[in-house]
Design a protein around this motif. Sequence first.
Motif, PDB file in Angstrom:
ATOM      1  N   GLY A 484       0.802  -1.356   0.050  1.00 52.20           N
ATOM      2  CA  GLY A 484       0.090   0.018  -0.109  1.00 52.20           C
ATOM      3  C   GLY A 484       0.967   1.376  -0.010  1.00 52.20           C
ATOM      4  N   TYR A 485       0.226   2.521  -0.231  1.00 54.12           N
ATOM      5  CA  TYR A 485       0.681   3.602   0.084  1.00 54.12           C
ATOM      6  C   TYR A 485       0.056   4.624   0.889  1.00 54.12           C
ATOM      7  CZ  TYR A 485       1.545   8.573  -1.644  1.00 54.12           C
ATOM      8  OH  TYR A 485       1.690   9.854  -1.696  1.00 54.12           O
ATOM      9  N   GLU A 486       0.925   5.092   1.888  1.00 50.69           N
ATOM     10  CA  GLU A 486       0.120   6.085   2.833  1.00 50.69           C
ATOM     11  C   GLU A 486       0.987   7.344   2.987  1.00 50.69           C
ATOM     12  OE1 GLU A 486      -0.073   1.982   5.819  1.00 50.69           O
ATOM     13  OE2 GLU A 486       1.107   3.913   6.502  1.00 50.69           O
ATOM     14  N   GLU A 487       0.173   8.447   2.986  1.00 50.08           N
ATOM     15  CA  GLU A 487       0.772   9.831   3.448  1.00 50.08           C
ATOM     16  C   GLU A 487      -0.027  10.570   4.247  1.00 50.08           C
ATOM     17  OE1 GLU A 487       0.549  11.551  -0.675  1.00 50.08           O
ATOM     18  OE2 GLU A 487      -1.099  12.787   0.130  1.00 50.08           O
ATOM     19  N   TYR A 488       0.646  11.445   4.967  1.00 51.69           N
ATOM     20  CA  TYR A 488      -0.098  12.361   5.726  1.00 51.69           C
ATOM     21  C   TYR A 488       0.560  13.654   5.959  1.00 51.69           C
ATOM     22  CZ  TYR A 488       3.653  11.647   9.303  1.00 51.69           C
ATOM     23  OH  TYR A 488       4.890  11.293   9.902  1.00 51.69           O
ATOM     24  N   ASN A 489      -0.213  14.560   6.210  1.00 55.16           N
ATOM     25  CA  ASN A 489      -0.010  15.965   6.259  1.00 55.16           C
ATOM     26  C   ASN A 489      -0.275  16.437   7.836  1.00 55.16           C
ATOM     27  OD1 ASN A 489      -0.720  15.764   3.404  1.00 55.16           O
ATOM     28  ND2 ASN A 489       0.354  17.739   3.337  1.00 55.16           N
ATOM     29  N   VAL A 490       0.937  17.310   8.496  1.00 58.57           N
ATOM     30  CA  VAL A 490       0.638  17.590   9.810  1.00 58.57           C
ATOM     31  C   VAL A 490       0.082  19.049   9.745  1.00 58.57           C
ATOM     32  CG1 VAL A 490       2.438  15.988  10.955  1.00 58.57           C
ATOM     33  CG2 VAL A 490       2.920  18.285   9.867  1.00 58.57           C
ATOM     34  N   SER A 491       0.188  19.650   8.474  1.00 55.61           N
ATOM     35  CA  SER A 491      -0.641  21.143   8.558  1.00 55.61           C
ATOM     36  C   SER A 491      -0.855  21.399   7.057  1.00 55.61           C
ATOM     37  CB  SER A 491       0.425  22.215   9.171  1.00 55.61           C
ATOM     38  OG  SER A 491       1.612  22.368   8.228  1.00 55.61           O
ATOM     39  N   SER A 492      -1.574  22.144   6.802  1.00 53.59           N
ATOM     40  CA  SER A 492      -1.960  22.483   5.305  1.00 53.59           C
ATOM     41  C   SER A 492      -0.822  23.065   4.557  1.00 53.59           C
ATOM     42  CB  SER A 492      -3.193  23.463   5.273  1.00 53.59           C
ATOM     43  OG  SER A 492      -2.787  24.858   5.754  1.00 53.59           O
ATOM     44  N   THR A 493       0.089  23.539   5.045  1.00 47.48           N
ATOM     45  CA  THR A 493       1.515  24.166   4.425  1.00 47.48           C
ATOM     46  C   THR A 493       2.483  23.094   4.332  1.00 47.48           C
ATOM     47  OG1 THR A 493       2.291  24.940   6.428  1.00 47.48           O
ATOM     48  CG2 THR A 493       0.548  26.468   4.833  1.00 47.48           C
ATOM     49  N   ASP A 494       2.541  22.304   5.113  1.00 50.09           N
ATOM     50  CA  ASP A 494       3.950  21.195   5.245  1.00 50.09           C
ATOM     51  C   ASP A 494       3.724  20.105   4.042  1.00 50.09           C
ATOM     52  OD1 ASP A 494       4.942  22.747   7.002  1.00 50.09           O
ATOM     53  OD2 ASP A 494       4.173  21.269   8.770  1.00 50.09           O
ATOM     54  N   LEU A 495       4.910  19.826   3.382  1.00 52.81           N
ATOM     55  CA  LEU A 495       4.974  18.596   2.530  1.00 52.81           C
ATOM     56  C   LEU A 495       4.403  17.455   3.107  1.00 52.81           C
ATOM     57  CD1 LEU A 495       8.355  19.246   0.714  1.00 52.81           C
ATOM     58  CD2 LEU A 495       6.100  19.499  -0.142  1.00 52.81           C
ATOM     59  N   PRO A 496       3.734  16.837   2.745  1.00 53.63           N
ATOM     60  CA  PRO A 496       3.094  15.448   3.273  1.00 53.63           C
ATOM     61  C   PRO A 496       4.300  14.371   3.206  1.00 53.63           C
ATOM     62  CG  PRO A 496       2.540  15.392   0.590  1.00 53.63           C
ATOM     63  CD  PRO A 496       3.023  16.569   1.123  1.00 53.63           C
ATOM     64  N   TYR A 497       4.196  13.499   4.246  1.00 53.78           N
ATOM     65  CA  TYR A 497       5.160  12.463   4.627  1.00 53.78           C
ATOM     66  C   TYR A 497       4.556  11.454   4.019  1.00 53.78           C
ATOM     67  CZ  TYR A 497       7.311  15.098   8.475  1.00 53.78           C
ATOM     68  OH  TYR A 497       7.785  15.932   9.382  1.00 53.78           O
ATOM     69  N   LYS A 498       5.148  10.571   3.261  1.00 52.90           N
ATOM     70  CA  LYS A 498       4.912   9.593   2.478  1.00 52.90           C
ATOM     71  C   LYS A 498       5.683   8.350   2.741  1.00 52.90           C
ATOM     72  CE  LYS A 498       4.477  12.698  -1.442  1.00 52.90           C
ATOM     73  NZ  LYS A 498       4.490  12.901  -2.793  1.00 52.90           N
ATOM     74  N   ASP A 499       4.566   7.286   2.738  1.00 51.91           N
ATOM     75  CA  ASP A 499       5.416   5.940   2.956  1.00 51.91           C
ATOM     76  C   ASP A 499       4.841   4.721   1.934  1.00 51.91           C
ATOM     77  OD1 ASP A 499       6.628   5.713   5.866  1.00 51.91           O
ATOM     78  OD2 ASP A 499       4.727   7.069   6.090  1.00 51.91           O
ATOM     79  N   ILE A 500       5.780   3.855   1.617  1.00 50.25           N
ATOM     80  CA  ILE A 500       5.366   2.579   0.859  1.00 50.25           C
ATOM     81  C   ILE A 500       5.446   1.535   1.969  1.00 50.25           C
ATOM     82  CG2 ILE A 500       5.975   1.054  -0.866  1.00 50.25           C
ATOM     83  CD1 ILE A 500       5.162   3.830  -2.081  1.00 50.25           C
ATOM     84  N   VAL A 501       4.357   0.822   1.995  1.00 56.19           N
ATOM     85  CA  VAL A 501       4.387  -0.351   2.968  1.00 56.19           C
ATOM     86  C   VAL A 501       3.854  -1.626   2.123  1.00 56.19           C
ATOM     87  CG1 VAL A 501       3.507   1.139   4.900  1.00 56.19           C
ATOM     88  CG2 VAL A 501       1.828   0.123   3.382  1.00 56.19           C
ATOM     89  N   SER A 502       4.437  -2.718   2.728  1.00 56.74           N
ATOM     90  CA  SER A 502       4.346  -3.899   2.237  1.00 56.74           C
ATOM     91  C   SER A 502       4.649  -4.908   3.288  1.00 56.74           C
ATOM     92  CB  SER A 502       4.957  -4.357   0.824  1.00 56.74           C
ATOM     93  OG  SER A 502       6.393  -4.376   1.217  1.00 56.74           O
ATOM     94  N   GLY A 503       3.888  -6.164   3.030  1.00 59.04           N
ATOM     95  CA  GLY A 503       4.124  -6.965   4.388  1.00 59.04           C
ATOM     96  C   GLY A 503       3.555  -8.292   3.942  1.00 59.04           C
ATOM     97  N   GLY A 504       3.634  -9.256   4.840  1.00 55.58           N
ATOM     98  CA  GLY A 504       3.158 -10.599   4.652  1.00 55.58           C
ATOM     99  C   GLY A 504       3.249 -11.306   5.877  1.00 55.58           C
ATOM    100  N   ARG A 505       2.315 -12.321   6.136  1.00 53.27           N
ATOM    101  CA  ARG A 505       2.171 -13.428   7.175  1.00 53.27           C
ATOM    102  C   ARG A 505       1.948 -14.911   6.827  1.00 53.27           C
ATOM    103  NH1 ARG A 505      -1.043 -10.436  10.492  1.00 53.27           N
ATOM    104  NH2 ARG A 505      -2.785 -11.160   9.685  1.00 53.27           N
ATOM    105  N   LEU A 506       2.529 -15.544   7.315  1.00 52.76           N
ATOM    106  CA  LEU A 506       2.299 -17.155   7.060  1.00 52.76           C
ATOM    107  C   LEU A 506       2.233 -17.707   8.399  1.00 52.76           C
ATOM    108  CD1 LEU A 506       1.791 -19.597   4.833  1.00 52.76           C
ATOM    109  CD2 LEU A 506       4.438 -19.723   5.064  1.00 52.76           C
ATOM    110  N   THR A 507       1.064 -18.588   8.580  1.00 55.24           N
ATOM    111  CA  THR A 507       0.686 -19.346   9.937  1.00 55.24           C
ATOM    112  C   THR A 507       0.355 -20.687   9.510  1.00 55.24           C
ATOM    113  OG1 THR A 507      -0.126 -17.145  10.833  1.00 55.24           O
ATOM    114  CG2 THR A 507      -0.612 -19.407  11.968  1.00 55.24           C
TER     115      THR A 507
END
Length: 937
Positions: A484-507
């Motif tokens: 997935g892709y995640e981004e967040y802004n801490v204020s309306s003027t700041d550049l957003p922080y961006k994350d690329i996430v991936s993962g898995g689980r085997l049980t």
Amino acid sequence: MINMKIKKDCLMKHKIFLLVQGLLFTGLLSAQVVHTDSTFSEKMIPIAYGERAEWEMTGAISSVKGDEMSKSFTTNVANTLYARLPGLTVGQQSGEPGNDAPTLHARGISTFGTGRDVTIIIDGFPSTLELFQQLTPQEIESVNLLKDAASAAIYGNKAANGVLLVKTKRGVNAPLELKLGIRFGMQQAMRLPDFLGSYDYAQLYNEAMVNDLGPGSEVYSPADLEAYKNGTDKYRYPNVNWYNQLLRTLSPLADYDLSARGGSDVVRYFVLLNVATNKGLYKGTEKESDYTKDFSYTRYNFRTNVDVKLSKRISSEFTLGGSVEDRVNPGRVRNDVSGEYSTNVFNLIAKLPPNAFPIYHENGQIGGNSAYYNPWAEITETGYYSTNKRSAQLSAKLIGDLGMITPGLSISGAVGFNTIYKSYTIASRDYARYDMSGQQFGETSSMSISESAYNQWRNFVVHGFVNYDRVFGEHHVDAMLMGGYEEYNVSSTDLPYKDIVSGGRLTYSYDKRYVAEFSFAYSGNDNYARGKRFGFFPAGSLGYVISNEEFLKGNKIVDYLKLRASYGLTGNRDNGSTRFPYNQYYTGGNYYLGQSNAASYYYVQNYYANPDATWEKDRKFNIGIDAVLFDRLSITADYFKEKRYDILTMPYDVLPSFVGFKRPELNIGRVSNQGFEAVVRYTGKEPKDLTWFVEASAWFARNKILYNAEAPQNYAYQYRTGHRVDQPFLLEALGFFNDQNEIDSSPKQTFAAVQPGDLKYADLNNDKRIDSEDFKAIGYTDVPECTLGLHAGLTYKGFDFDVLFQGALNRSVYWSGSYFEAFQNDGQISSIALNRWTEDTKSTATYPRLSASNNLNNYQSSSFWQKNGDFLKLRSLEIGYTIPKNLTRKIKIEGVRVFMNGTNLFSLDHMDGFTDPETMTGYPAMRTVSLGLSVQL
């Protein structure tokens, strides 16, 4: 009347259904719950991006239901978690509505960096503590604490501090169930400072002056003292208790909620409306002045969670939740401290002497002087600060069953949007105040009003999943891959922080006896340099259900027994680094050169760029046991050990500042942390009318700094390495000097000239001087190493009872400021100083001699002012009665319950009644008693 002071120690069903239907279809945007096709019917526990049968759990997870949380009556849901989640240390900061966020630490503290709080995940999407606090217990299904690598590593660089997984309520395949809840209560300050009145103040001030300057230096004459004692002239000899003047004894709060839950094979829904109000401690001010508003806190919550089966193989989940919070605080900005909260006023009334000036002079003028504003005028004459906070949590998810390819295979995609928006209105004016001689300070001004938005946090998340869940005879395989892709802004003027996430689980599990699991995250963050943005976070765990072995089946002692262990790597991206630390930043300013002192602009390099900067990392080990004995006694215990490394810290350097080089922070710090958790619960099985339980819990965590790149010290006891994070370093107080001979024969104390009655300190390095070289590690921090919980309850023929105690051990607090330092900075004196040192009390004194001037010796940071911060608090007590259904069904009501509740009723501690051991100063901790009614239709 209930004395709550402890010094020392029906609505028509069709109309409601129409309202619910309207709400249901206004918001169709959900919880991140992975669909499974498992045939196991055991209790399911929420885990990261899914849920798992309890017997198959190999990670360390603590859980609490929202219905349990509602037994603590507070407008902040985070303050319902005390002693309810083993492993979670909750620290109360303030009792002020809207400003009462607690600290949340999972398994203590594992870093000396700034990012120490748990990661908040709400319905599968990253969130914040502020958003969590906007929820109500009535809309929460469960809160789950993921504590070890097996349970949390899939969150990658957000997992090191633990993960708080919040799951809101969803619909069920059942007929419509309507619930109406009403609760009304009164709050009271648990403790307020016990400052002395004007007579005692003046008498003791004279004593302090004589101590400082000798006989004849008294400020107040015998006639003055007599006038203060008689209290016949409140204008010339005022005696103002500012706490009594500004604060009421009881303040009302209320909570109203309406919810609907139900569904069918096609549609399931949960809808909620909630209103919470709190009037706060201030007395009503609007009736006193046209220039203010009464304190008020009101929050409206709404939620619509809908699950729809679109076809045989496609289903959907939609969530819309939100809140609108309105808060008004009387007062204005003072000394660069915002008027949004009550900080200014509580600081003022804690410092202002009772005889400084009357509230109003005889001619009606407002009292005050050059040093102090008038606290009453501050909340009645200077305007108000109004805030509006709006939060929204929206998500949608589609789930496709690919069983036609192979049974148990499914895919899903989810998109989420969360936001908090805050705006304010500030009405501000000034007033003229007059001292005892009639001199005016300040000018009366007209009201000015400003409005603006000052904070907006938002995130946008897209997740995709592939799930496989299938049973092959005795074998169970559960696998998941996500990205997935995640981004967040801490204020309306700041550049957003961006994350690329991936993962898995085997049980994999076999025969409900053996369980093995591997999980991982591969995640990246844009804050770091190319080549340093991604990290791999693996975890492995094993579980062994011994009770399913043939040799234990059918025995009468062990009903359930499981061993589990895990090990893995997690990360903490919230490490306090600057934005893009790999970039070189520059700063500028003016030099003033030559005889003309002309300004010349300069532009210089700031902190040196660090292209190798990265997140903190934590290696986590956990071993645990779960057992049920005699079909009554359940036991869960865990031991954990963690090694945090790559903590950002500034290395020691001998380069002088004129070189112009500012050292960068490097990932070189290390901290270890270890401890245990244990929960024991006994459930009574008596005649059918009586059920009861008792549950005791304890969790302990101790950390140690392994390396923090500190400068070389002259003495071994000065190093912070080897001590706990935030370890206090203090002078060791040995008592009081009792005479001049003792002073002359003792090492010289360099902070100020000393005299009998002053504090005496230990000379640690034996150099015959007491100075900065004599501070050492003493005591604990204010975060307890050990938290205890005792929870008990019973039901009998419609009656129910529930009680929860919380204890904290290995905790120190520090007494400082106006509450405790008599006359310092022209402040007050409290009853804590009554047993001060004098020639007559030297053998029994518990407080230094009084001093009217700022005493640089007695109020040094020392063990004298460090106090035992351990406590035992009654966090909640509830007694209820459910009216028999054969009576309520006669009036078409399914159930009615009435109850009485108490929250924060008392505290047993070492504060001698002067203050609360958690909320030391400012807006006090609050005690609540309430009555409630719950109706089910």
